[in-house]
Design an enzyme around this catalytic site. Structure first.
Site, PDB file in Angstrom:
ATOM      1  N   ARG A  71      12.800   4.045  -1.281  1.00  0.00           N
ATOM      2  CA  ARG A  71      11.402   4.099  -1.733  1.00  0.00           C
ATOM      3  C   ARG A  71      11.320   4.377  -3.227  1.00  0.00           C
ATOM      4  O   ARG A  71      12.168   5.056  -3.791  1.00  0.00           O
ATOM      5  CB  ARG A  71      10.649   5.217  -1.002  1.00  0.00           C
ATOM      6  CG  ARG A  71      10.451   4.955   0.473  1.00  0.00           C
ATOM      7  CD  ARG A  71       9.554   6.030   1.068  1.00  0.00           C
ATOM      8  NE  ARG A  71       8.231   5.995   0.458  1.00  0.00           N
ATOM      9  CZ  ARG A  71       7.403   7.030   0.390  1.00  0.00           C
ATOM     10  NH1 ARG A  71       7.748   8.181   0.883  1.00  0.00           N
ATOM     11  NH2 ARG A  71       6.220   6.899  -0.164  1.00  0.00           N
TER      12      ARG A  71
ATOM     13  N   GLY B 150       0.863  -1.178   0.000  1.00  0.00           N
ATOM     14  CA  GLY B 150       0.000   0.000   0.000  1.00  0.00           C
ATOM     15  C   GLY B 150       0.894   1.221   0.000  1.00  0.00           C
ATOM     16  O   GLY B 150       1.977   1.189  -0.570  1.00  0.00           O
ATOM     17  N   GLU B 151       0.462   2.265   0.660  1.00  0.00           N
ATOM     18  CA  GLU B 151       1.313   3.461   0.760  1.00  0.00           C
ATOM     19  C   GLU B 151       1.870   3.558   2.177  1.00  0.00           C
ATOM     20  O   GLU B 151       1.120   3.669   3.146  1.00  0.00           O
ATOM     21  CB  GLU B 151       0.519   4.720   0.398  1.00  0.00           C
ATOM     22  CG  GLU B 151       0.356   4.920  -1.104  1.00  0.00           C
ATOM     23  CD  GLU B 151       1.694   4.987  -1.850  1.00  0.00           C
ATOM     24  OE1 GLU B 151       2.646   5.615  -1.337  1.00  0.00           O
ATOM     25  OE2 GLU B 151       1.776   4.394  -2.937  1.00  0.00           O
ATOM     26  N   SER B 152       3.195   3.545   2.297  1.00  0.00           N
ATOM     27  CA  SER B 152       3.802   3.554   3.631  1.00  0.00           C
ATOM     28  C   SER B 152       3.524   4.859   4.368  1.00  0.00           C
ATOM     29  O   SER B 152       3.405   4.875   5.588  1.00  0.00           O
ATOM     30  CB  SER B 152       5.306   3.305   3.534  1.00  0.00           C
ATOM     31  OG  SER B 152       5.922   4.327   2.780  1.00  0.00           O
TER      32      SER B 152
ATOM     33  N   CYS C  63       6.481  -4.777   0.492  1.00  0.00           N
ATOM     34  CA  CYS C  63       6.520  -3.462  -0.157  1.00  0.00           C
ATOM     35  C   CYS C  63       6.423  -2.330   0.879  1.00  0.00           C
ATOM     36  O   CYS C  63       7.403  -2.017   1.533  1.00  0.00           O
ATOM     37  CB  CYS C  63       5.424  -3.366  -1.211  1.00  0.00           C
ATOM     38  SG  CYS C  63       5.647  -1.966  -2.319  1.00  0.00           S
TER      39      CYS C  63
ATOM     40  N   HIS D 121       5.329  -8.261  -4.142  1.00  0.00           N
ATOM     41  CA  HIS D 121       4.038  -8.599  -3.522  1.00  0.00           C
ATOM     42  C   HIS D 121       3.674 -10.071  -3.728  1.00  0.00           C
ATOM     43  O   HIS D 121       2.963 -10.391  -4.671  1.00  0.00           O
ATOM     44  CB  HIS D 121       2.921  -7.760  -4.140  1.00  0.00           C
ATOM     45  CG  HIS D 121       3.045  -6.300  -3.893  1.00  0.00           C
ATOM     46  ND1 HIS D 121       2.647  -5.708  -2.724  1.00  0.00           N
ATOM     47  CD2 HIS D 121       3.525  -5.298  -4.661  1.00  0.00           C
ATOM     48  CE1 HIS D 121       2.868  -4.413  -2.776  1.00  0.00           C
ATOM     49  NE2 HIS D 121       3.403  -4.132  -3.939  1.00  0.00           N
TER      50      HIS D 121
ATOM     51  N   GLU E 250       1.491 -11.529  -2.265  1.00  0.00           N
ATOM     52  CA  GLU E 250       0.028 -11.601  -2.134  1.00  0.00           C
ATOM     53  C   GLU E 250      -0.690 -11.358  -3.461  1.00  0.00           C
ATOM     54  O   GLU E 250      -1.900 -11.549  -3.547  1.00  0.00           O
ATOM     55  CB  GLU E 250      -0.461 -10.628  -1.053  1.00  0.00           C
ATOM     56  CG  GLU E 250      -0.473  -9.143  -1.420  1.00  0.00           C
ATOM     57  CD  GLU E 250       0.863  -8.422  -1.196  1.00  0.00           C
ATOM     58  OE1 GLU E 250       1.903  -9.100  -1.128  1.00  0.00           O
ATOM     59  OE2 GLU E 250       0.843  -7.176  -1.099  1.00  0.00           O
TER      60      GLU E 250
ATOM     61  N   ARG F 121       5.537   0.004  -8.144  1.00  0.00           N
ATOM     62  CA  ARG F 121       6.172   1.220  -7.589  1.00  0.00           C
ATOM     63  C   ARG F 121       7.005   0.821  -6.369  1.00  0.00           C
ATOM     64  O   ARG F 121       6.912   1.427  -5.290  1.00  0.00           O
ATOM     65  CB  ARG F 121       5.099   2.252  -7.199  1.00  0.00           C
ATOM     66  CG  ARG F 121       4.508   3.019  -8.391  1.00  0.00           C
ATOM     67  CD  ARG F 121       3.401   3.959  -7.955  1.00  0.00           C
ATOM     68  NE  ARG F 121       3.805   4.772  -6.814  1.00  0.00           N
ATOM     69  CZ  ARG F 121       4.248   6.023  -6.887  1.00  0.00           C
ATOM     70  NH1 ARG F 121       4.318   6.634  -8.048  1.00  0.00           N
ATOM     71  NH2 ARG F 121       4.600   6.677  -5.816  1.00  0.00           N
TER      72      ARG F 121
END
Lengths: 291, 184
Positions: free
Chosen positions: B105, B47-49, B79, B168, B170, B133
């Site tokens: 990142r 997701g977005e850290s 990620c 990922h 997942e 990304r």
């Protein structure tokens, strides 16, 4: 666009799930959005409420402005192009935008054809009011769907209508016999393989966000409880009294959309919400653009 | 065994689906009170850290989760989860900071730099890897060990009971890395 690229593009939308994508017009706003917990920003020259007020033809933003926002934040940056304007999309791809929104908020450039999104490597998100529109956009290559809602109004009624319409149609498709799918696809004017996916899985084959008219933490949580996988907030944040606080509250409301007690706290002392226009008061229905 | 999945934002449902396939019990962590439930392992999803870091702080979960990891709770970060665990983040904030790695990142650039590949993962063999990304690991030190590299860049590492991947698992059909985590 190869199949692998399309999968990667659908995957990026999956990473945005449970998050809030915010409209921003300057690098400063982008930083406020990122600090408040936005999972992505939508770079545009004017937010929908101002597009509505200004009237006239509205187009893709100046690439310089978009690049300024790309440099200001580390989260994904999206930008809008006009429906059917594949050259605007080519420009956005050339500046390596993370997601293109082929959007009814801008003036449509083509009143028949949407962009053939399969010709692009960058992903597209498109608006939809119902299952038919959603699957048509996906068959053109969209890797993410959002409700159209009615942008720039601060009135959530249309986003609710679109989300409910889509989900009730999905439930209806699920209940069909397999030998009824061809006829259903014909009626919805969608490819039968996509409809078969919906029949089997009970959901769209791509991520589905809510958009259009979301102005409060409660609006955002409402859309999540209705089945949205995340929320776009356009004019609702930077047209309000305290953008940073409201943005952060909406982010928390999306994560904790089932916790009424917390949403009550989040809704407290937020300052003025955007004024808003009722559905009946607007002359231009942007959601009617591009079916 | 019960696995808790941090569900503030991102690919938590995808991790849950992997655990379903492995017939492992799991639940979501969204608020501090969820940490009171018993769990044996923790997953930090993609997701977005920046989003997860902020919500961890706002919800008061940053410290209790850090403490659990330091006390030996096995944790798996993919990620954004990798970035949350990194002790150092290039051009970014340190969040949980429990793992002796330096993360870079958006190391492959924007979405056009996202890619799929198959590479060796130490102790498993060739696995599918989806990078969105993605970050990579610039450097590991101390007890952290490299588990996989792609084009000379470190994309998976382990330090004791902490496991991270820049890609990922997942998002693929392969359950091997989740199984590896459960066996840790």
């Amino acid at each position: 666009m190869g199949n692998e690229r399309y999968e990667l593009n659908k995957n990026l939308a999956q990473m945005l799930k449970g998050g809030v994508i915010m409209d921003v017009t300057t690098p400063e706003q982008a930083k406020i959005a990122e600090a408040a917990g936005a999972c992505a920003v939508m770079a545009l020259e004017r937010i929908p409420a101002d597009i509505r007020a200004a009237g006239g033809v509205s187009r893709m933003s100046d690439p310089k402005m978009i690049k300024g926002i790309q440099e200001a934040v580390s989260i994904p940056v999206m930008a809008k192009c006009r429906i059917g304007h594949f050259v605007e999309a080519q420009i956005l791809e050339a500046i390596e935008i993370d997601y293109i929104d082929e959007s009814e908020v801008l003036s449509p450039a083509d009143d028949v054809y949407h962009i053939d999104k399969k010709q692009f490597k960058v992903p597209f998100v498109c608006g939809a009011r119902d299952l038919g529109e959603a699957l048509r956009r996906i068959s053109e290559g969209a890797s993410m769907i959002r409700t159209k809602g009615e942008p720039g109004t601060g009135d959530v009624v249309q986003a609710v209508r679109h989300m409910r319409a889509m989900n009730s149609e999905i439930r209806r498709v699920q209940s069909l016999r397999e030998d009824e799918l061809n006829e259903a696809a014909k009626k919805l004017q969608v490819p039968v393989d996509l409809l078969a996916y919906v029949h089997e899985h009970g959901k769209l084959p791509v991520v589905n966000f809510a958009a259009g008219g979301v102005a409060t933490p409660a609006d955002a949580a409402l859309m999540m409880q209705l089945g949205a996988e995340g929320v776009f907030v356009g004019s609702g944040i930077f047209k309000s009294g305290d953008p940073a606080k409201r943005a952060a509250a909406i982010v928390q409301a999306v994560t904790n959309y089932q916790d009424a007690k917390l949403i009550a706290e989040l809704s407290t002392d937020l300052g003025e919400a955007m004024v808003g226009i009722n559905e009946q008061e607007i002359e231009l229905l942007m959601a009617e653009r591009g079916k | 065994m019960t696995v808790a999945i941090l569900a503030l934002q991102g690919s938590f449902a995808e991790h849950a689906a992997m655990l379903d396939k492995l017939c492992v019990e799991h639940f979501e962590i969204r608020q501090k009170k969820d940490l009171d439930r018993h769990f044996d392992r923790l997953i930090l999803p993609g997701g977005e850290s920046t989003v997860m870091g902020k919500l961890l702080l706002d919800s008061g979960m940053m410290e209790p989760i850090r403490q659990k990891i330091l006390d030996g709770m096995p944790v798996f970060g993919t990620c954004a989860g990798l970035i949350l665990l990194a002790e150092q983040v290039e051009d970014g904030e340190c969040h949980l900071g429990t793992m002796q790695i330096r993360a870079k990142r958006n190391a492959y650039g924007r979405q056009l730099g996202s890619f799929y590949t198959e590479e060796e993962f130490q102790g498993i063999g060739t696995v599918p890897m989806t990078f969105i990304r993605a970050p990579y690991i610039d450097e590991v030190w101390g007890d952290a060990k490299v588990l996989a590299e792609v084009d000379g860049k470190i994309v998976a590492a382990r330090q004791g009971k902490q496991l991270v991947t820049a890609f990922h698992p997942e998002l693929t059909d392969s359950l091997q890395i989740h199984q590896y985590f459960l066996d840790m």
